[in-house]
Scaffold this active site. Structure first.
Site, PDB file in Angstrom:
ATOM      1  N   SER A   1       0.848  -1.191   0.000  1.00  0.00           N
ATOM      2  CA  SER A   1       0.000   0.000   0.000  1.00  0.00           C
ATOM      3  C   SER A   1       0.884   1.242   0.000  1.00  0.00           C
ATOM      4  O   SER A   1       2.008   1.217   0.511  1.00  0.00           O
ATOM      5  CB  SER A   1      -0.856  -0.011   1.264  1.00  0.00           C
ATOM      6  N   SER A   2       0.340   2.334  -0.526  1.00  0.00           N
ATOM      7  CA  SER A   2       1.124   3.572  -0.569  1.00  0.00           C
ATOM      8  C   SER A   2       1.386   4.140   0.827  1.00  0.00           C
ATOM      9  O   SER A   2       2.236   5.027   0.985  1.00  0.00           O
ATOM     10  CB  SER A   2       0.420   4.630  -1.429  1.00  0.00           C
ATOM     11  N   CYS A   3       0.694   3.627   1.848  1.00  0.00           N
ATOM     12  CA  CYS A   3       0.930   4.162   3.195  1.00  0.00           C
ATOM     13  C   CYS A   3       2.250   3.669   3.797  1.00  0.00           C
ATOM     14  O   CYS A   3       2.609   4.071   4.898  1.00  0.00           O
ATOM     15  CB  CYS A   3      -0.233   3.868   4.122  1.00  0.00           C
TER      16      CYS A   3
ATOM     17  N   TYR B   1      -0.489  -0.771  10.060  1.00  0.00           N
ATOM     18  CA  TYR B   1      -0.705  -1.410   8.756  1.00  0.00           C
ATOM     19  C   TYR B   1       0.546  -1.254   7.880  1.00  0.00           C
ATOM     20  O   TYR B   1       0.993  -2.204   7.223  1.00  0.00           O
ATOM     21  CB  TYR B   1      -1.917  -0.744   8.107  1.00  0.00           C
TER      22      TYR B   1
ATOM     23  N   LYS C   1       3.058  -4.092   6.136  1.00  0.00           N
ATOM     24  CA  LYS C   1       3.304  -4.157   4.688  1.00  0.00           C
ATOM     25  C   LYS C   1       4.800  -4.018   4.377  1.00  0.00           C
ATOM     26  O   LYS C   1       5.307  -4.662   3.449  1.00  0.00           O
ATOM     27  CB  LYS C   1       2.490  -3.082   3.964  1.00  0.00           C
TER      28      LYS C   1
HETATM   29  O1  GFB Z   1      -9.702   6.782   2.469  1.00  0.00           O
HETATM   30  P1  GFB Z   1      -9.332   7.176   3.843  1.00  0.00           P
HETATM   31  O2  GFB Z   1     -10.103   6.549   4.946  1.00  0.00           O
HETATM   32  O3  GFB Z   1      -7.823   6.779   4.154  1.00  0.00           O
HETATM   33  O4  GFB Z   1      -9.442   8.765   4.032  1.00  0.00           O
HETATM   34  P2  GFB Z   1      -6.332   7.355   3.950  1.00  0.00           P
HETATM   35  C1  GFB Z   1      -8.918   9.665   3.135  1.00  0.00           C
HETATM   36  C2  GFB Z   1      -9.303  11.087   3.517  1.00  0.00           C
HETATM   37  O5  GFB Z   1     -10.705  11.274   3.332  1.00  0.00           O
HETATM   38  C3  GFB Z   1      -9.005  11.505   4.957  1.00  0.00           C
HETATM   39  C4  GFB Z   1     -11.263  11.932   4.455  1.00  0.00           C
HETATM   40  O6  GFB Z   1      -8.505  12.832   4.975  1.00  0.00           O
HETATM   41  C5  GFB Z   1     -10.387  11.453   5.608  1.00  0.00           C
HETATM   42  O7  GFB Z   1     -10.512  12.322   6.733  1.00  0.00           O
HETATM   43  N1  GFB Z   1     -12.689  11.586   4.575  1.00  0.00           N
HETATM   44  C6  GFB Z   1     -13.727  12.465   4.460  1.00  0.00           C
HETATM   45  C7  GFB Z   1     -13.209  10.374   4.837  1.00  0.00           C
HETATM   46  N2  GFB Z   1     -14.881  11.838   4.656  1.00  0.00           N
HETATM   47  C8  GFB Z   1     -14.593  10.546   4.900  1.00  0.00           C
HETATM   48  C9  GFB Z   1     -15.408   9.406   5.162  1.00  0.00           C
HETATM   49  O8  GFB Z   1     -16.620   9.461   5.231  1.00  0.00           O
HETATM   50  N3  GFB Z   1     -14.766   8.222   5.325  1.00  0.00           N
HETATM   51  C10 GFB Z   1     -13.409   8.109   5.248  1.00  0.00           C
HETATM   52  N4  GFB Z   1     -12.828   6.896   5.392  1.00  0.00           N
HETATM   53  N5  GFB Z   1     -12.616   9.182   5.019  1.00  0.00           N
HETATM   54  C11 GFB Z   1      -5.835   4.850   4.278  1.00  0.00           C
HETATM   55  C12 GFB Z   1      -5.081   4.058   5.301  1.00  0.00           C
HETATM   56  O9  GFB Z   1      -5.525   6.159   4.538  1.00  0.00           O
HETATM   57  O10 GFB Z   1      -5.422   4.595   2.963  1.00  0.00           O
HETATM   58  C13 GFB Z   1      -4.928   2.657   4.932  1.00  0.00           C
HETATM   59  O11 GFB Z   1      -5.675   4.248   6.561  1.00  0.00           O
HETATM   60  C14 GFB Z   1      -4.624   2.428   3.482  1.00  0.00           C
HETATM   61  O12 GFB Z   1      -3.906   2.135   5.709  1.00  0.00           O
HETATM   62  C15 GFB Z   1      -5.449   3.294   2.567  1.00  0.00           C
HETATM   63  O13 GFB Z   1      -3.273   2.665   3.237  1.00  0.00           O
HETATM   64  C16 GFB Z   1      -5.038   3.195   1.129  1.00  0.00           C
HETATM   65  O14 GFB Z   1      -6.044   7.572   2.509  1.00  0.00           O
HETATM   66  O15 GFB Z   1      -6.097   8.515   4.838  1.00  0.00           O
END
Ligand code: GFB
Length: 348
Positions: free
Chosen positions: A141-143, A170, A174
């Site tokens: 993953s890119s994280c 996570y 990875k």
């Molecule tokens: O996709 P996401 O949960 O993960 O959130 P990451 C990306 C951005 O969207 C954050 C905002 O800035 C969230 O605050 N966001 C806004 C929301 N509304 C929402 C919502 O309703 N739900 C969610 N989930 N986010 C993940 C990692 O990071 O990326 C994993 O936690 C993994 O480990 C994945 O690597 C690809 O992009 O921040």
């Protein structure tokens, strides 16, 4: 005349040895094509990535694609995994199984994200080694990259700075997987490889309101608001973080492309090379869903990393390019969501 192996620096660490634990040779040669009759094990076949890889293999004419669902084989169970590999004896493995989730799931359940992912990986990679599986692709993953890595993020940024705290557990799991693949290459000479996809979306995603990633969360939130006639929706964070989104069918094509054209120890980024703010994404989802109310932002929720745009030149130089543009992929994913409302495919 003998030539020195081309050496790829891993994670920016420098040592005096020509081939240290953090440097791996890259032969740069295209690997031989996969046999369509090869037995291919897709670990995680029912997930977002695994189901897309499965579809792509079938579309490409592979005739022996196998993969038990998690109810039949718990990949965290070492004995069960070893027994399964001994009986199935796959030629190729795509390791797409993982405990995954969005920012809130990662931030609130780090113990599970670390332990489950380490166990899944170690079991599958060890069992594949015991069976001397010829070709294996590990998906990360890119994280894995530092929170403040230079953008767009090149593969060499690995281990050059602190991780984003919301998903460090996570990410560490990875990173361990990447190193295990490299260790097997060095010690046993098997041509195993790793790919690091950016944020993914598509059919068979998890649309849980709390645990999912942003794109499926927004689809569900805007759809439910449209259906109920709600006047406003509230999204998380400031909306200012930037993210890159890749349709999972493009990732699946990249996986096959890498298995056939790449044989190096360094991970390969998979993305589109373009990103947008979460606010821009929300506007796009609002339009695709057809919601007409107002959009607000809850700044008490986590933003996560400010930006993680991948440099995908290593992969594009190998002849791969994404095909599905974001609006088109989003429209198709929303249609899938609506078609599957109430079905088992929408597990949450
Ligand atoms: O996709 P996401 O949960 O993960 O959130 P990451 C990306 C951005 O969207 C954050 C905002 O800035 C969230 O605050 N966001 C806004 C929301 N509304 C929402 C919502 O309703 N739900 C969610 N989930 N986010 C993940 C990692 O990071 O990326 C994993 O936690 C993994 O480990 C994945 O690597 C690809 O992009 O921040």
């Amino acid at each position: 005349m003998t030539t020195c192996p081309k050496v790829e620096r891993y994670g920016g660490l420098r040592t005096n040895s020509a081939l240290s634990a953090f440097e791996v040779p890259v032969d740069g040669k295209a690997h031989r094509p996969l046999e369509h009759s090869s037995r291919v094990f897709v670990a995680g076949r029912n997930g977002l990535v695994g189901s897309a890889v499965w579809r792509e293999l079938v579309r490409e004419g592979f005739t022996d694609v196998i993969g038990p669902g998690s109810a039949e084989l718990d990949l965290r169970d070492r004995r069960a995994v070893f027994d399964w590999f001994a009986a199935a004896r796959p030629d190729v493995v795509v390791l797409a199984a993982a405990r995954v989730g969005g920012i809130k799931a990662n931030a609130t359940r780090p113990a599970e994200f670390l332990s489950d992912n380490l166990r899944i990986q170690v079991n599958v990679l060890d069992a594949a080694l015991e069976q001397r599986v010829e070709r294996l692709l590990f998906l990360g993953s890119s994280c894995i990259y530092p929170k403040f890595a230079e953008q767009p993020i090149r593969e060499e940024a690995l281990l050059t700075g602190p991780l984003e705290p919301t998903n460090d557990a996570y990410a560490i799991a990875k990173i361990a997987g990447i190193l295990q693949v490299q260790a097997v290459r060095r010690q046993y000479g098997l041509p195993w490889i790793s790919a690091m996809p950016t944020n993914l979306y598509g059919p068979a995603d998890n649309f849980h309101p709390e645990h999912s990633h942003v794109l499926p969360s927004l689809i569900r939130r805007f759809h439910e608001a449209k259906e109920s006639g709600a006047r406003r929706v509230v999204n998380w964070g400031s909306g200012s973080p930037r993210r890159e989104f890749l349709h999972v069918d493009d990732l699946a094509r990249a996986c096959l492309h890498l298995l056939e054209h790449y044989d190096g120890g360094g991970p390969v980024n998979v993305g589109t090379g373009t990103d947008l703010t979460i606010r821009e994404l929300a506007e796009l989802v609002r339009e695709v869903v057809g919601y007409r109310g107002s959009v607000e932002w809850d700044s008490s929720q986590l933003d996560g990393t400010p930006r993680k745009l991948l440099d995908v030149s290593r992969l594009t130089e190998l002849g791969w390019a994404p095909r599905i543009e974001l609006r088109e992929g989003l429209t198709q994913t929303y249609a899938w969501y609506v078609e599957n409302l109430g079905s088992d495919a929408l597990r949450n």
